[in-house]
Design a protein around this motif. Structure first.
Motif, PDB file in Angstrom:
ATOM      1  N   ILE A   1      58.052  45.387  -1.731  1.00 35.91           N
ATOM      2  CA  ILE A   1      58.177  45.194  -3.172  1.00 35.91           C
ATOM      3  C   ILE A   1      57.603  46.438  -3.835  1.00 35.91           C
ATOM      4  CG2 ILE A   1      57.560  43.830  -5.204  1.00 35.91           C
ATOM      5  CD1 ILE A   1      57.278  41.401  -3.433  1.00 35.91           C
ATOM      6  N   HIS A   2      58.371  47.018  -4.725  1.00 40.81           N
ATOM      7  CA  HIS A   2      57.936  48.255  -5.377  1.00 40.81           C
ATOM      8  C   HIS A   2      58.047  48.086  -6.885  1.00 40.81           C
ATOM      9  CE1 HIS A   2      57.338  52.716  -5.260  1.00 40.81           C
ATOM     10  NE2 HIS A   2      57.850  52.594  -6.480  1.00 40.81           N
ATOM     11  N   TRP A   3      56.962  48.407  -7.588  1.00 42.63           N
ATOM     12  CA  TRP A   3      56.940  48.358  -9.047  1.00 42.63           C
ATOM     13  C   TRP A   3      56.975  49.778  -9.598  1.00 42.63           C
ATOM     14  CZ3 TRP A   3      55.464  44.006 -12.415  1.00 42.63           C
ATOM     15  CH2 TRP A   3      55.441  42.777 -11.741  1.00 42.63           C
ATOM     16  N   GLY A   4      57.937  50.044 -10.489  1.00 46.23           N
ATOM     17  CA  GLY A   4      58.027  51.361 -11.103  1.00 46.23           C
ATOM     18  C   GLY A   4      58.288  51.248 -12.587  1.00 46.23           C
ATOM     19  N   GLY A   5      58.509  52.391 -13.217  1.00 47.87           N
ATOM     20  CA  GLY A   5      58.705  52.355 -14.667  1.00 47.87           C
ATOM     21  C   GLY A   5      59.061  53.725 -15.212  1.00 47.87           C
ATOM     22  N   GLY A   6      58.578  53.950 -16.414  1.00 49.17           N
ATOM     23  CA  GLY A   6      57.518  53.304 -17.149  1.00 49.17           C
ATOM     24  C   GLY A   6      56.153  53.377 -16.464  1.00 49.17           C
ATOM     25  N   THR A   7      55.265  52.595 -17.020  1.00 52.27           N
ATOM     26  CA  THR A   7      53.891  52.523 -16.512  1.00 52.27           C
ATOM     27  C   THR A   7      53.555  51.069 -16.224  1.00 52.27           C
ATOM     28  OG1 THR A   7      53.331  54.427 -17.903  1.00 52.27           O
ATOM     29  CG2 THR A   7      51.500  53.204 -16.948  1.00 52.27           C
ATOM     30  N   PRO A   8      53.853  50.576 -15.007  1.00 57.22           N
ATOM     31  CA  PRO A   8      53.649  49.157 -14.708  1.00 57.22           C
ATOM     32  C   PRO A   8      52.206  48.691 -14.894  1.00 57.22           C
ATOM     33  CG  PRO A   8      54.968  50.198 -13.007  1.00 57.22           C
ATOM     34  CD  PRO A   8      54.471  51.297 -13.877  1.00 57.22           C
ATOM     35  N   ASN A   9      51.233  49.567 -14.607  1.00 56.54           N
ATOM     36  CA  ASN A   9      49.837  49.130 -14.698  1.00 56.54           C
ATOM     37  C   ASN A   9      49.302  49.131 -16.124  1.00 56.54           C
ATOM     38  OD1 ASN A   9      49.849  52.112 -14.356  1.00 56.54           O
ATOM     39  ND2 ASN A   9      47.635  51.896 -14.535  1.00 56.54           N
ATOM     40  N   SER A  10      50.138  49.516 -17.102  1.00 56.17           N
ATOM     41  CA  SER A  10      49.667  49.521 -18.488  1.00 56.17           C
ATOM     42  C   SER A  10      49.889  48.183 -19.188  1.00 56.17           C
ATOM     43  CB  SER A  10      50.368  50.623 -19.287  1.00 56.17           C
ATOM     44  OG  SER A  10      51.746  50.321 -19.475  1.00 56.17           O
ATOM     45  N   ILE A  11      50.723  47.314 -18.606  1.00 57.59           N
ATOM     46  CA  ILE A  11      50.912  45.998 -19.213  1.00 57.59           C
ATOM     47  C   ILE A  11      49.821  45.053 -18.714  1.00 57.59           C
ATOM     48  CG2 ILE A  11      53.403  46.352 -19.393  1.00 57.59           C
ATOM     49  CD1 ILE A  11      53.740  44.362 -17.073  1.00 57.59           C
ATOM     50  N   ASN A  12      49.641  43.945 -19.413  1.00 56.96           N
ATOM     51  CA  ASN A  12      48.655  42.947 -19.012  1.00 56.96           C
ATOM     52  C   ASN A  12      48.945  42.498 -17.576  1.00 56.96           C
ATOM     53  OD1 ASN A  12      47.207  40.438 -18.677  1.00 56.96           O
ATOM     54  ND2 ASN A  12      46.969  40.390 -20.906  1.00 56.96           N
ATOM     55  N   LEU A  13      47.946  42.563 -16.720  1.00 55.78           N
ATOM     56  CA  LEU A  13      48.169  42.227 -15.311  1.00 55.78           C
ATOM     57  C   LEU A  13      48.473  40.749 -15.104  1.00 55.78           C
ATOM     58  CD1 LEU A  13      45.619  44.460 -13.355  1.00 55.78           C
ATOM     59  CD2 LEU A  13      48.001  44.897 -13.966  1.00 55.78           C
ATOM     60  N   ASN A  14      48.252  39.924 -16.129  1.00 50.79           N
ATOM     61  CA  ASN A  14      48.689  38.526 -16.033  1.00 50.79           C
ATOM     62  C   ASN A  14      50.193  38.459 -15.801  1.00 50.79           C
ATOM     63  OD1 ASN A  14      46.098  37.609 -16.506  1.00 50.79           O
ATOM     64  ND2 ASN A  14      46.422  37.243 -18.691  1.00 50.79           N
ATOM     65  N   TYR A  15      50.929  39.382 -16.435  1.00 51.34           N
ATOM     66  CA  TYR A  15      52.381  39.413 -16.263  1.00 51.34           C
ATOM     67  C   TYR A  15      52.761  39.795 -14.842  1.00 51.34           C
ATOM     68  CZ  TYR A  15      52.512  39.452 -21.416  1.00 51.34           C
ATOM     69  OH  TYR A  15      52.367  39.144 -22.739  1.00 51.34           O
ATOM     70  N   VAL A  16      52.036  40.763 -14.291  1.00 49.17           N
ATOM     71  CA  VAL A  16      52.288  41.182 -12.917  1.00 49.17           C
ATOM     72  C   VAL A  16      52.057  40.008 -11.962  1.00 49.17           C
ATOM     73  CG1 VAL A  16      51.564  42.757 -11.068  1.00 49.17           C
ATOM     74  CG2 VAL A  16      51.658  43.577 -13.448  1.00 49.17           C
ATOM     75  N   GLU A  17      50.977  39.294 -12.182  1.00 49.09           N
ATOM     76  CA  GLU A  17      50.666  38.143 -11.332  1.00 49.09           C
ATOM     77  C   GLU A  17      51.733  37.054 -11.453  1.00 49.09           C
ATOM     78  OE1 GLU A  17      45.798  38.787 -11.573  1.00 49.09           O
ATOM     79  OE2 GLU A  17      46.807  37.368 -12.916  1.00 49.09           O
TER      80      GLU A  17
ATOM     81  N   ASP B   1      41.087  45.641  -8.048  1.00 45.59           N
ATOM     82  CA  ASP B   1      40.675  44.368  -7.440  1.00 45.59           C
ATOM     83  C   ASP B   1      41.726  43.284  -7.682  1.00 45.59           C
ATOM     84  OD1 ASP B   1      38.336  45.622  -6.677  1.00 45.59           O
ATOM     85  OD2 ASP B   1      37.142  44.793  -8.327  1.00 45.59           O
ATOM     86  N   ARG B   2      42.228  43.211  -8.912  1.00 43.83           N
ATOM     87  CA  ARG B   2      43.216  42.184  -9.239  1.00 43.83           C
ATOM     88  C   ARG B   2      44.529  42.431  -8.513  1.00 43.83           C
ATOM     89  NH1 ARG B   2      43.760  40.672 -15.497  1.00 43.83           N
ATOM     90  NH2 ARG B   2      45.164  39.123 -14.548  1.00 43.83           N
ATOM     91  N   LEU B   3      44.953  43.685  -8.446  1.00 35.70           N
ATOM     92  CA  LEU B   3      46.193  43.997  -7.747  1.00 35.70           C
ATOM     93  C   LEU B   3      46.091  43.651  -6.263  1.00 35.70           C
ATOM     94  CD1 LEU B   3      47.109  47.389  -9.466  1.00 35.70           C
ATOM     95  CD2 LEU B   3      48.306  45.204  -9.730  1.00 35.70           C
ATOM     96  N   GLN B   4      44.935  43.944  -5.677  1.00 36.60           N
ATOM     97  CA  GLN B   4      44.751  43.597  -4.269  1.00 36.60           C
ATOM     98  C   GLN B   4      44.821  42.083  -4.071  1.00 36.60           C
ATOM     99  OE1 GLN B   4      40.846  43.648  -2.576  1.00 36.60           O
ATOM    100  NE2 GLN B   4      41.557  44.569  -0.666  1.00 36.60           N
ATOM    101  N   ALA B   5      44.185  41.333  -4.954  1.00 42.60           N
ATOM    102  CA  ALA B   5      44.199  39.875  -4.853  1.00 42.60           C
ATOM    103  C   ALA B   5      45.605  39.307  -5.029  1.00 42.60           C
ATOM    104  CB  ALA B   5      43.255  39.270  -5.899  1.00 42.60           C
ATOM    105  N   THR B   6      46.465  40.047  -5.730  1.00 45.82           N
ATOM    106  CA  THR B   6      47.838  39.615  -5.968  1.00 45.82           C
ATOM    107  C   THR B   6      48.753  39.954  -4.799  1.00 45.82           C
ATOM    108  OG1 THR B   6      47.440  40.033  -8.316  1.00 45.82           O
ATOM    109  CG2 THR B   6      49.702  39.681  -7.687  1.00 45.82           C
ATOM    110  N   GLY B   7      48.273  40.784  -3.867  1.00 43.39           N
ATOM    111  CA  GLY B   7      49.056  41.118  -2.685  1.00 43.39           C
ATOM    112  C   GLY B   7      49.409  42.579  -2.541  1.00 43.39           C
TER     113      GLY B   7
END
Length: 456
Positions: A105-121, A154-160
């Protein structure tokens, strides 16, 4: 490294992240046709699933950027976009064989880490709800270090997530100012150390050469700092000046772009310093440490490449893209979503899917794609072996690619390749102009008037 050789071959040409290139995609593809291709893909190879999520928002726009992105919107706009991505994933999932496993799974953009990480989760939870994963999948995100906090890691790691790519581009804040890019919020070396402590693998840095304010000496300092940071992987991209595609790039012309000769000197300097430090050149633009999975795949001739970059065969899958402008890369063809985020949301809310352009592969296209992939990734063309894959003779493969020895004469004279019967080997120096070599096997190249960036 003979700079005169590289000047000779520094001509416009496709990057071959796909074959045929995206310039051949045609508009008018419908959701019904897209579903047909998704269903068919369940019977094709590779069986693994690879997902791409496009986040088209940035807090500010870099003038060099060629990506499909825009200034970050109000929260309700981002919320609506995320809901559309989730809807698209749900609708594609209905047609995918659930015995197939996710390898990437690959996230690109844009700037994926600039949005609220709740959305990523939220989005990651949808993938996890619908699909099984291989034992060690690659879950990666392209991150802008200006907006990356340690708690985010830390949050990204916890998300996988287990791999991040940091878009440093240049360590010099004056160069970043000239291209309207914010510098890293925290020291890059400390970010990389923290990522490794948390178990992230294949940590990557991106640098660009050819920007205003850069010189051979300043780029050497960039490379020296990168070696000190010690990422697992590194990409040194040549700035692609395509103002006919991205009008904002015209601003950089006023600020003074390095000459082609100066760019080549930066490239040569970077390559020399990195290889002297033990990094191995991977295909085009990329480097990795000797013990990295990409380096092992290169040595084993099992390297693969898609729109997300280089990958190993273990993590390679047919790619299903989600979000505006994302490209789905299937065995049987390519489907690209509508470009703008606003139109994408409207299409998803109305139809559940948002395809726009596509290219469906013909039998000969499949053969040419395999030849070019082997050139670009592994530096090897074995006409007998590729013929066996498609039930054809070596001579039939040559005919399909419109191959003739004359097309390779210059490369042979410059000792960039060698030919042994039906086997063509790209030498180490040949990888510097590997796009040019791949063009010799592309029968469609002469049929387009598309404008491309230069090969080096």
């Amino acid at each position: 490294m003979n700079l005169e050789i590289f000047k000779k071959y520094n001509k416009p040409g496709p990057r071959y992240t796909s074959y045929p290139p995206a310039t051949f995609f045609k508009s008018g593809f419908t959701p019904r046709q897209y579903i047909e291709q998704i269903v068919q893909s369940n019977n094709d190879k590779p069986q693994n699933l690879s997902f791409y999520v496009h986040i088209p928002f940035c807090p500010r726009l870099c003038h060099f950027c060629g990506c499909n992105t825009g200034i970050s919107q109000k929260e309700e706009v981002i919320r609506r976009y995320v809901d559309a991505v989730i809807t698209e994933i749900e609708n594609v999932a209905k047609h995918l064989d659930k015995s197939r496993k996710v390898s990437q799974i690959h996230w690109g953009g844009g700037t994926p880490n600039s949005i609220n990480l709740n959305y990523v989760e939220e989005i990651m939870a949808v993938f996890q709800k619908h699909f099984q994963f291989i034992e060690n999948p690659e879950i990666a995100m392209e991150c802008h270090p200006a907006y990356l906090e340690y708690k985010d890691i830390d949050r990204l790691q916890a998300t996988g997530f287990n791999r991040l790519s940091l878009g440093v581009q240049d360590f010099d804040e004056e160069v970043l100012r000239l291209v309207n890019r914010a510098p890293s919020k925290h020291p890059v070396k400390e970010l990389v150390q923290y990522l490794k402590q948390k178990g992230f693998r294949g940590v990557n840095l991106d640098l660009i050469y050819g920007l205003p304010g850069q010189t051979k000496e300043s780029f050497a300092r960039n490379i020296e700092k990168t070696i000190e940071v010690s990422p697992d992987r590194l990409a040194t991209f040549s700035y692609a000046h395509v103002p006919w595609v991205k009008a904002a790039q015209k601003i950089l012309e006023k600020r003074g772009l390095p000459t082609p000769d100066q760019k080549l000197e930066m490239f040569e300097t970077g390559h020399r310093l990195l290889t002297d430090a033990g990094y191995v050149a991977i295909g085009m633009d990329h480097y990795a440490k000797a013990d990295d999975d990409l380096t092992k795949a290169l040595h084993n001739k099992t390297l693969h490449r898609n729109f997300q970059g280089y990958a190993t065969r273990e993590t390679t899958g047919q790619v299903y893209g989600f979000g505006s402008s994302s490209i789905t890369q299937l065995y049987g063809g390519y489907i690209q979503n509508v470009k703008t985020s606003a139109q994408y949301v409207k299409e998803i809310e109305k139809h559940g899917l948002a395809p726009d352009k596509a290219y469906l592969m013909k039998e000969n296209d499949l053969v040419v794609r395999q030849v070019i992939a082997e050139v670009m990734c592994n530096g090897l063309v074995d006409f007998d072996e590729i013929g066996q894959q498609f039930g054809k003779t070596a001579e039939e493969v040559k005919k399909i690619t419109e191959f003739s020895p004359e097309k390779l004469n210059e490369f042979l004279q410059d000792q960039l390749i060698s030919i042994d019967g039906n086997r063509i080997q790209v030498h180490r120096e040949g990888f510097f102009i590997v796009r040019n070599i791949a063009m010799a096997f592309d029968p469609l190249l002469k049929t387009t008037e598309a404008m491309y960036s230069k090969t080096i």
